[in-house]
Structures are given as C-alpha cells and as structure tokens.
Design an enzyme around this catalytic site. Structure first.
Site, PDB file in Angstrom:
ATOM      1  CG  ASP A  65      -1.839   1.161   1.316  1.00 49.61           C
ATOM      2  OD1 ASP A  65      -1.645   2.139   0.570  1.00 49.61           O
ATOM      3  OD2 ASP A  65      -2.780   1.102   2.135  1.00 49.61           O
ATOM      4  CG  ASN A 105       0.183   1.858 -12.519  1.00 52.66           C
ATOM      5  OD1 ASN A 105      -0.120   2.437 -13.559  1.00 52.66           O
ATOM      6  ND2 ASN A 105      -0.693   1.116 -11.839  1.00 52.66           N
ATOM      7  CB  SER A 159      -1.814  12.535 -15.522  1.00 52.85           C
ATOM      8  OG  SER A 159      -2.891  13.084 -16.242  1.00 52.85           O
ATOM      9  CE1 TYR A 168      -4.686  11.326 -11.407  1.00 54.43           C
ATOM     10  CE2 TYR A 168      -4.751  12.918 -13.202  1.00 54.43           C
ATOM     11  CZ  TYR A 168      -4.469  11.650 -12.745  1.00 54.43           C
ATOM     12  OH  TYR A 168      -3.956  10.698 -13.603  1.00 54.43           O
ATOM     13  CB  VAL A 175      -5.756   4.281 -20.549  1.00 52.86           C
ATOM     14  CG1 VAL A 175      -5.735   2.764 -20.711  1.00 52.86           C
ATOM     15  CG2 VAL A 175      -4.483   4.894 -21.129  1.00 52.86           C
ATOM     16  NE  ARG A 176     -11.330   0.630 -24.619  1.00 55.17           N
ATOM     17  CZ  ARG A 176     -10.598   0.923 -25.694  1.00 55.17           C
ATOM     18  NH1 ARG A 176     -10.591   2.153 -26.160  1.00 55.17           N
ATOM     19  NH2 ARG A 176      -9.878  -0.002 -26.294  1.00 55.17           N
ATOM     20  CB  THR A 177      -8.348   1.936 -16.473  1.00 54.70           C
ATOM     21  OG1 THR A 177      -8.345   3.352 -16.209  1.00 54.70           O
ATOM     22  CG2 THR A 177      -7.168   1.573 -17.357  1.00 54.70           C
TER      23      THR A 177
HETATM   24  P1  NAP Z   1      -7.209   2.301 -12.111  1.00 59.51           P
HETATM   25  O1  NAP Z   1      -7.751   1.299 -13.034  1.00 59.51           O
HETATM   26  O2  NAP Z   1      -8.134   3.126 -11.272  1.00 59.51           O
HETATM   27  O3  NAP Z   1      -6.119   1.587 -11.182  1.00 59.51           O
HETATM   28  C1  NAP Z   1      -5.523   2.283 -10.143  1.00 59.51           C
HETATM   29  C2  NAP Z   1      -4.680   1.294  -9.379  1.00 59.51           C
HETATM   30  O4  NAP Z   1      -4.029   2.006  -8.301  1.00 59.51           O
HETATM   31  C3  NAP Z   1      -5.510   0.178  -8.742  1.00 59.51           C
HETATM   32  O5  NAP Z   1      -4.798  -1.029  -8.821  1.00 59.51           O
HETATM   33  C4  NAP Z   1      -5.624   0.629  -7.299  1.00 59.51           C
HETATM   34  O6  NAP Z   1      -5.812  -0.430  -6.376  1.00 59.51           O
HETATM   35  C5  NAP Z   1      -4.250   1.249  -7.142  1.00 59.51           C
HETATM   36  N1  NAP Z   1      -4.110   2.026  -5.909  1.00 59.51           N
HETATM   37  C6  NAP Z   1      -4.854   3.062  -5.473  1.00 59.51           C
HETATM   38  N2  NAP Z   1      -4.437   3.452  -4.259  1.00 59.51           N
HETATM   39  C7  NAP Z   1      -3.396   2.649  -3.932  1.00 59.51           C
HETATM   40  C8  NAP Z   1      -2.542   2.539  -2.805  1.00 59.51           C
HETATM   41  N3  NAP Z   1      -2.683   3.337  -1.732  1.00 59.51           N
HETATM   42  N4  NAP Z   1      -1.550   1.610  -2.818  1.00 59.51           N
HETATM   43  C9  NAP Z   1      -1.401   0.774  -3.884  1.00 59.51           C
HETATM   44  N5  NAP Z   1      -2.200   0.806  -4.957  1.00 59.51           N
HETATM   45  C10 NAP Z   1      -3.190   1.738  -4.980  1.00 59.51           C
HETATM   46  O7  NAP Z   1      -6.321   3.397 -12.872  1.00 59.51           O
HETATM   47  P2  NAP Z   1      -5.409   3.330 -14.189  1.00 59.51           P
HETATM   48  O8  NAP Z   1      -6.140   4.034 -15.254  1.00 59.51           O
HETATM   49  O9  NAP Z   1      -4.899   1.965 -14.415  1.00 59.51           O
HETATM   50  O10 NAP Z   1      -4.233   4.309 -13.717  1.00 59.51           O
HETATM   51  C11 NAP Z   1      -2.890   3.885 -13.501  1.00 59.51           C
HETATM   52  C12 NAP Z   1      -2.028   5.128 -13.471  1.00 59.51           C
HETATM   53  O11 NAP Z   1      -2.157   5.827 -14.723  1.00 59.51           O
HETATM   54  C13 NAP Z   1      -2.441   6.133 -12.386  1.00 59.51           C
HETATM   55  O12 NAP Z   1      -1.285   6.676 -11.778  1.00 59.51           O
HETATM   56  C14 NAP Z   1      -3.180   7.193 -13.171  1.00 59.51           C
HETATM   57  O13 NAP Z   1      -3.135   8.457 -12.532  1.00 59.51           O
HETATM   58  C15 NAP Z   1      -2.423   7.184 -14.483  1.00 59.51           C
HETATM   59  N6  NAP Z   1      -3.200   7.737 -15.610  1.00 59.51           N
HETATM   60  C16 NAP Z   1      -4.311   7.109 -16.075  1.00 59.51           C
HETATM   61  C17 NAP Z   1      -5.019   7.655 -17.147  1.00 59.51           C
HETATM   62  C18 NAP Z   1      -6.240   7.000 -17.724  1.00 59.51           C
HETATM   63  O14 NAP Z   1      -6.854   7.553 -18.654  1.00 59.51           O
HETATM   64  N7  NAP Z   1      -6.652   5.818 -17.255  1.00 59.51           N
HETATM   65  C19 NAP Z   1      -4.603   8.873 -17.716  1.00 59.51           C
HETATM   66  C20 NAP Z   1      -3.449   9.502 -17.223  1.00 59.51           C
HETATM   67  C21 NAP Z   1      -2.763   8.924 -16.163  1.00 59.51           C
HETATM   68  P3  NAP Z   1      -7.284  -0.868  -5.821  1.00 59.51           P
HETATM   69  O15 NAP Z   1      -7.851  -1.812  -6.844  1.00 59.51           O
HETATM   70  O16 NAP Z   1      -6.970  -1.515  -4.515  1.00 59.51           O
HETATM   71  O17 NAP Z   1      -8.094   0.386  -5.694  1.00 59.51           O
END
Ligand code: NAP
Length: 229
Positions: free
Chosen positions: A59, A86, A138, A153, A185-187
């Site tokens: 964590d 990440n 980001s 953010y 990204v689609r997440t």
């Molecule tokens: P996501 O699907 O929401 O996944 C976020 C991940 O971070 C999850 O595994 C979550 O775990 C984990 N997390 C949150 N708090 C945490 C903590 N305290 N310790 C460890 N893990 C933790 O998001 P994503 O889209 O894959 O994003 C990944 C990265 O890309 C992030 O840094 C995000 O800011 C960046 N990003 C994403 C986008 C986009 O469009 N998706 C765009 C720009 C940047 P839980 O499952 O336990 O919550």
C-alpha cells in the site's frame, strides 16, 4: 540474471497490463497491490495467460507497508532493478469544494507513494549501477501550457513530475528516472469512453522501464516522445 521489475497498483488497469508486458519481455515481475487478495487474484489472471509473476502486498499510502514489502523481498533475495510507480487515485472535485481529506489522499497516493518507494528501492539501484524508475504521471499534471487539473489530481501529478526531476538529479546516470502520461485509457479511472486500450496505455511505460543505457533520463513522455512539463 533477469532484470526484476516492481509495479505498484498492479491488480488492475494499466499496472496489470504493464506487468503482463514486462513478463512477456522476459523480466521477473513483482506485481503489488494494496489488498493482498487482489494481488493474488491478479497473479492468477496472469498465470491463466501463461505468465508467471510474484505477488506482494504494498500500500503506497502506508510507509510501513512499503518497508515491509521491501524487507520481504530482501529476505527472499529479490533485488528490484525497475520500479514502476503506477498506483494512482483520481479526485475530481473542483478546488474550492475539495476537502482536505480528498486532497490528502491524492497527495498520499499520487506523490508520497512514489517518494516512499523511490527512497526505499533507489539506493540499492545506485549501488548496483543499474536502475529504471518510471513515474506514471498525467498530462493533467502538466504546467507549461495547461493549468493542472482536476485540482487535487493535477497538483499531485505536477508534484510527481517535480519529484521525477529531483530524483533523477539525486541518482547516478545509470539510474534513469522518467515520468510518463499514458494518454486517456479505458480503465476504471479512465472510463469506457477513453480511446486507448490498456495495451496502448502501457506501451510507453514499458518502453521507459526497459530503456537501454543510452536512453533518456529526467524526461516526461507520451507515445515514446517528450512532452512539455
Ligand atoms: P485504475 O484502473 O483506477 O487503477 C488504479 C490502481 O491504483 C488500482 O490497482 C488501485 O488499487 C491502485 N491504488 C490506489 N491506491 C493505492 C494505494 N494506496 N496503494 C497501492 N495501490 C493503490 O487506474 P489506471 O487508469 O490503471 O491508472 C494507472 C495510473 O495511470 C495512475 O497513476 C493514473 O493516474 C495514471 N493515468 C491514467 C489515465 C487513464 O486515462 N486511465 C490517464 C493519465 C494517467 P485498488 O484496486 O486496490 O483500488
């Protein structure tokens, strides 16, 4: 000996896909998640896809959890060569209504999480003379021709970009430290309308995690190209 990569927040989304791509590229992968059951389930998903990775609880918002994970890996003889910061959270409340609790969580995860893992894992990279650190940031944190947003953010990601430069300056050139915007990204964070797949979002992260010796450091990248801070 294979290079070992540790990825935070890797139980889903971009982090999980980064683990898969790094494992396919031949790295030893430590998939970490704040919830050990989610870590185990993600390891299982990759195993079903024919990939073998190690799962660990980590964590990033909990300094003791970061230390405990690092100590377990040391005891197991696992040296982390590549660190992918990440894990992220995405508060969207406008500044004037942003609560201190929501802002604090964003700083804890998006900024201090990377600070903690860098402090814990980078010194050994410097001693061994090899390291790659990738801070998943980001475009929301960019400041050159953009106001960081959403507030809680964007400010945290802008500070993560600053940490990237400060860490690169504090470490020898053999330890490369870069920031990356994966695009939209689609997440769960990005939502279903996002144009990019997780594979596309993970591409530049993996590229930076596996840079050759003459690769860049102290940069901010999207689609394998520099973008303005
Ligand atoms: P996501 O699907 O929401 O996944 C976020 C991940 O971070 C999850 O595994 C979550 O775990 C984990 N997390 C949150 N708090 C945490 C903590 N305290 N310790 C460890 N893990 C933790 O998001 P994503 O889209 O894959 O994003 C990944 C990265 O890309 C992030 O840094 C995000 O800011 C960046 N990003 C994403 C986008 C986009 O469009 N998706 C765009 C720009 C940047 P839980 O499952 O336990 O919550």
């Amino acid at each position: 000996m294979a290079v070992t990569a540790l990825v935070t927040g890797a139980n889903r989304g971009i982090g999980l896909e980064v683990c898969a791509q790094l494992a396919r590229a031949g790295l030893d992968v430590v998939l970490t998640a704040r919830d050990p059951e989610r870590a185990a389930a993600a390891v299982e998903r990759l195993r079903d896809a024919g990939l073998s990775v190690r799962g660990e609880q980590l964590d990033v918002a909990d300094p003791d959890s970061v230390s405990a994970c690092a100590a377990r890996l040391e005891r197991a003889g696992v040296a982390v060569d590549v660190l992918v910061n990440n894990a992220g959270v995405y508060p969207t409340t406008p500044l004037l209504r942003l609560s201190e609790a929501e802002f604090t969580e964003s700083i804890e995860v998006n900024l201090l999480g990377a600070f903690r893992t860098i402090q814990r894992f980078a010194p050994a990279m410097a001693r061994r003379g090899y390291g790659r650190i990738v801070n998943v940031s980001s475009g929301g944190g960019a400041m050159t021709d953009h106001v960081p947003s959403p507030a809680g953010y964007g400010i945290a990601k802008a500070a993560l970009n600053a940490l990237t430069l400060v860490a690169a300056a504090a470490l020898p050139p053999a330890v490369k430290v870069n920031a990356v915007c994966p695009g939209w990204v689609r997440t769960e964070m990005g939502g279903e309308a996002a144009p990019r797949s997780v594979a596309e979002g993970a591409d530049t992260v993996v590229w930076l995690a596996t840079l050759p010796e003459d690769g860049p450091t102290a940069g901010f990248f999207r689609d394998r190209a520099r973008i303005p801070w």
